[in-house]
Scaffold this active site. Structure first.
Site, PDB file in Angstrom:
ATOM      1  CG  HIS A 192     -10.366 -40.374 -27.283  1.00  0.00           C
ATOM      2  ND1 HIS A 192      -9.414 -39.414 -27.426  1.00  0.00           N
ATOM      3  CD2 HIS A 192      -9.762 -41.543 -27.640  1.00  0.00           C
ATOM      4  CE1 HIS A 192      -8.279 -39.961 -27.844  1.00  0.00           C
ATOM      5  NE2 HIS A 192      -8.465 -41.258 -27.996  1.00  0.00           N
ATOM      6  CG  HIS A 232      -6.186 -33.285 -21.856  1.00  0.00           C
ATOM      7  ND1 HIS A 232      -5.165 -34.126 -21.509  1.00  0.00           N
ATOM      8  CD2 HIS A 232      -6.472 -33.539 -23.158  1.00  0.00           C
ATOM      9  CE1 HIS A 232      -4.845 -34.859 -22.558  1.00  0.00           C
ATOM     10  NE2 HIS A 232      -5.628 -34.535 -23.572  1.00  0.00           N
ATOM     11  CG  ASP A 254     -11.489 -32.652 -29.358  1.00  0.00           C
ATOM     12  OD1 ASP A 254     -11.069 -32.818 -30.508  1.00  0.00           O
ATOM     13  OD2 ASP A 254     -11.467 -33.542 -28.489  1.00  0.00           O
TER      14      ASP A 254
HETATM   15  C1  LIG Z   1     -11.175 -35.048 -21.075  1.00  0.00           C
HETATM   16  C2  LIG Z   1     -11.829 -35.559 -19.796  1.00  0.00           C
HETATM   17  C3  LIG Z   1     -12.579 -36.856 -20.131  1.00  0.00           C
HETATM   18  C4  LIG Z   1     -10.755 -35.845 -18.750  1.00  0.00           C
HETATM   19  O1  LIG Z   1     -11.412 -36.464 -17.747  1.00  0.00           O
HETATM   20  P1  LIG Z   1     -10.813 -36.986 -16.372  1.00  0.00           P
HETATM   21  O2  LIG Z   1      -9.363 -36.843 -16.285  1.00  0.00           O
HETATM   22  O3  LIG Z   1     -11.417 -38.322 -16.174  1.00  0.00           O
HETATM   23  O4  LIG Z   1     -11.404 -35.921 -15.393  1.00  0.00           O
HETATM   24  P2  LIG Z   1     -12.794 -36.016 -14.695  1.00  0.00           P
HETATM   25  O5  LIG Z   1     -13.876 -36.258 -15.678  1.00  0.00           O
HETATM   26  O6  LIG Z   1     -12.669 -36.976 -13.541  1.00  0.00           O
HETATM   27  O7  LIG Z   1     -12.898 -34.531 -14.138  1.00  0.00           O
HETATM   28  C5  LIG Z   1     -12.221 -34.073 -12.989  1.00  0.00           C
HETATM   29  C6  LIG Z   1     -13.012 -32.904 -12.425  1.00  0.00           C
HETATM   30  O8  LIG Z   1     -12.966 -31.808 -13.345  1.00  0.00           O
HETATM   31  C7  LIG Z   1     -14.269 -31.504 -13.822  1.00  0.00           C
HETATM   32  N1  LIG Z   1     -14.225 -31.352 -15.268  1.00  0.00           N
HETATM   33  C8  LIG Z   1     -13.441 -32.013 -16.126  1.00  0.00           C
HETATM   34  N2  LIG Z   1     -13.698 -31.629 -17.383  1.00  0.00           N
HETATM   35  C9  LIG Z   1     -14.666 -30.704 -17.304  1.00  0.00           C
HETATM   36  C10 LIG Z   1     -15.351 -29.959 -18.266  1.00  0.00           C
HETATM   37  N3  LIG Z   1     -15.111 -30.105 -19.557  1.00  0.00           N
HETATM   38  N4  LIG Z   1     -16.305 -29.102 -17.855  1.00  0.00           N
HETATM   39  C11 LIG Z   1     -16.567 -28.948 -16.537  1.00  0.00           C
HETATM   40  N5  LIG Z   1     -15.949 -29.657 -15.575  1.00  0.00           N
HETATM   41  C12 LIG Z   1     -15.001 -30.507 -15.952  1.00  0.00           C
HETATM   42  C13 LIG Z   1     -15.122 -32.731 -13.486  1.00  0.00           C
HETATM   43  O9  LIG Z   1     -16.475 -32.419 -13.345  1.00  0.00           O
HETATM   44  C14 LIG Z   1     -14.473 -33.223 -12.228  1.00  0.00           C
HETATM   45  O10 LIG Z   1     -14.953 -32.443 -11.184  1.00  0.00           O
HETATM   46  P3  LIG Z   1     -15.218 -33.084  -9.729  1.00  0.00           P
HETATM   47  O11 LIG Z   1     -13.848 -33.459  -9.244  1.00  0.00           O
HETATM   48  O12 LIG Z   1     -15.847 -31.979  -8.971  1.00  0.00           O
HETATM   49  O13 LIG Z   1     -16.102 -34.263  -9.935  1.00  0.00           O
HETATM   50  C15 LIG Z   1     -12.801 -34.497 -19.214  1.00  0.00           C
HETATM   51  O14 LIG Z   1     -12.115 -33.305 -18.954  1.00  0.00           O
HETATM   52  C16 LIG Z   1     -13.981 -34.261 -20.130  1.00  0.00           C
HETATM   53  O15 LIG Z   1     -14.948 -35.053 -20.113  1.00  0.00           O
HETATM   54  N6  LIG Z   1     -13.937 -33.162 -20.966  1.00  0.00           N
HETATM   55  C17 LIG Z   1     -14.984 -32.895 -21.903  1.00  0.00           C
HETATM   56  C18 LIG Z   1     -14.845 -33.806 -23.124  1.00  0.00           C
HETATM   57  C19 LIG Z   1     -13.701 -33.387 -24.019  1.00  0.00           C
HETATM   58  O16 LIG Z   1     -13.533 -32.222 -24.325  1.00  0.00           O
HETATM   59  N7  LIG Z   1     -12.924 -34.390 -24.449  1.00  0.00           N
HETATM   60  C20 LIG Z   1     -11.803 -34.174 -25.349  1.00  0.00           C
HETATM   61  C21 LIG Z   1     -10.507 -34.451 -24.649  1.00  0.00           C
HETATM   62  S1  LIG Z   1      -9.150 -33.998 -25.678  1.00  0.00           S
END
Ligand SMILES: CC(C)(COP(=O)(O)OP(=O)(O)OC[C@H]1O[C@@H](n2cnc3c(N)ncnc32)[C@H](O)[C@@H]1OP(=O)(O)O)[C@@H](O)C(=O)NCCC(=O)NCCS
Length: 416
Positions: free
Chosen positions: A258, A297, A353
């Site tokens: 987050h 996201h 971010d």
């Molecule tokens: C923001 C976040 C938590 C959203 O997560 P979510 O909706 O739960 O999505 P998931 O983590 O289930 O990801 C869905 C898919 O996209 C991929 N993905 C998502 N974010 C990714 C990233 N930053 N880099 C690479 N792959 C990513 C996941 O590996 C997953 O792939 P899969 O279906 O093959 O397993 C996630 O994108 C993330 O962890 N981003 C990095 C942290 C970040 O920047 N957070 C700030 C948010 S404002």
């Protein structure tokens, strides 16, 4: 460089966004709801509907962010954090006399009680994260407020104003203490953004840094039912007090999925070290199935509008030093590489971010203070949404699907 140039960059980002996204709302998410409704449930409550709101709207498919009807580009270019807080809390932009009163109220609350600063000085900086210190400080504020248990909307609104004002003072004090310096006394001559910058860095910002800090506070102020806003609302829905609810929000925001992501982004960019290393660094991450911080996201499946604004501002800030320029160039290359592989197909783009940390770094702010800056802003959305919900409160209480056994005979300990 001037504040005007920053505003011009935001206007250009808005025009680009307009060209790339059209103006269809999402019918299912922009209408009155007749409870109960049927929703599909996904892990992490993705897509679940928790309540109705008039505070803000995120259209993830189009990349829109709207606070009470106003799009974030207009607010970033033309508004101030104080005005945006008034909008979020009270439902409309203030007149100039209302804004003066609102500003005075915020300024009146800037100083925090001495025992809170004493507690902050007792926290060991080596083992503690500044967000944990922030949570402790807000909890202490609650302990010191004789009215904290009065949970009327009127009193909770007053506490919300206090917290919007004091979150900046607390984050400033934590940043200073972590550098072995004394917390500064707030300066009532300065705007919220400039005073925060001053209390954190010890320097009154120039016009451009003040504007950029203000834009950052505006753009982080609210963002739908994100984890920390939902946490704040869940705590508040048990009719707990606003301080305790906000402690919940801070604790949720702390995590790297987050609010903690921007800190990680800058650490990653430093680790990459040069534009030439971007490709191999990214391939290693992909091979290890690790996520790249600052991308993706839960809601946005289009370019995050906040990143549309922060990207050009980060580029502008990059001109300030050779180190900033290198960091920016690595970031721009990383965006190109990630988006070319994951953009079209997986809808993974830079989020808020990705560029915010680069901007704070160029402002001379320590990496571990990036997430507290997020809290200094998001306090507005946390409190506005908790107050809106409080007016027609119902305890949040979902259920889990139990997948364990139902009937096991109890064996005395000697027979196990
Ligand atoms: C923001 C976040 C938590 C959203 O997560 P979510 O909706 O739960 O999505 P998931 O983590 O289930 O990801 C869905 C898919 O996209 C991929 N993905 C998502 N974010 C990714 C990233 N930053 N880099 C690479 N792959 C990513 C996941 O590996 C997953 O792939 P899969 O279906 O093959 O397993 C996630 O994108 C993330 O962890 N981003 C990095 C942290 C970040 O920047 N957070 C700030 C948010 S404002």
């Amino acid at each position: 460089m001037s504040a005007k140039e920053v505003n011009e960059l935001i206007r250009q980002a808005a025009e680009k966004a307009m060209r790339e996204t059209d103006s269809e709302p999402e019918p299912g998410l922009t209408e009155e709801i007749n409870w109960p409704i049927k929703v599909e449930l996904h892990r992490g409550l993705a897509g679940a509907i928790s309540n109705t709101t008039q505070i803000g709207y995120v259209n993830g498919a189009k990349g829109w962010l709207i606070y009470r009807g106003f799009n974030c580009f207009d607010l970033a270019e033309k508004s101030s954090y104080e005005e945006t807080c008034h909008l979020l809390l009270h439902g409309r932009l203030p007149s100039s006399s209302e804004l003066s009163i609102f500003n005075e109220q915020l300024k009146k609350y800037r100083r925090v009680p001495q025992p809170v600063l004493d507690v902050l000085r007792m926290i060991p900086t080596e083992s503690s994260h500044p967000m944990s210190a922030l949570a402790t400080a807000v909890s202490m504020l609650g302990n010191l407020d004789a009215n904290s248990e009065d949970i009327s909307v009127e009193n909770e609104t007053e506490i919300s104003l206090k917290l919007i004002s004091q979150m900046a003072t607390l984050a400033g004090a934590i940043g200073r203490i972590r550098q072995g310096k004394e917390p500064l006394t707030p300066n009532p001559e300065l705007s919220h953004a400039a005073n925060f910058f001053y209390m954190l860095s010890g320097t009154v910002p120039d016009e451009m840094n003040e504007r950029i800090m203000d834009v950052s506070l505006i753009l982080h102020a609210d963002h739908g039912m994100n984890a920390s806003t939902f946490t704040t609302m869940v705590v508040n829905s048990s009719l707990s007090d606003m301080y305790s609810s906000v402690v919940g929000g801070i604790s949720s925001l702390k995590g790297p999925l987050h609010g903690g992501a921007n800190q990680q982004v800058v650490l990653n960019l430093r680790e990459i070290g040069s534009v030439e290393n971007v490709d191999s660094w990214y391939q290693k991450k992909r091979a290890a199935k690790e996520k790249v911080m600052g991308f993706g996201h839960r809601v946005y499946k289009a370019y995050d509008p906040r990143a549309r604004i922060f990207g050009p501002i980060a580029k502008l800030m990059a001109e300030k030093s050779a180190e900033n320029k290198t960091i920016y160039e690595i970031a721009a290359k990383l965006e190109e590489v990630v988006v070319s592989e994951l953009g079209q197909e997986r809808k993974i783009f830079p989020n808020v971010d990705f560029y915010s940390g680069i901007i704070y770094k160029a402002m001379g702010i320590d990496t571990d203070m990036f997430t507290p800056i997020f809290a200094v802003s998001r306090i507005a959305g946390w409190t506005a949404r908790a107050l809106e919900y409080l007016a027609d409160n119902r305890l949040f209480r979902p259920r889990a699907v139990y997948t364990g056994p139902i009937k096991i005979d109890y064996k005395p300990i000697e027979d196990r």
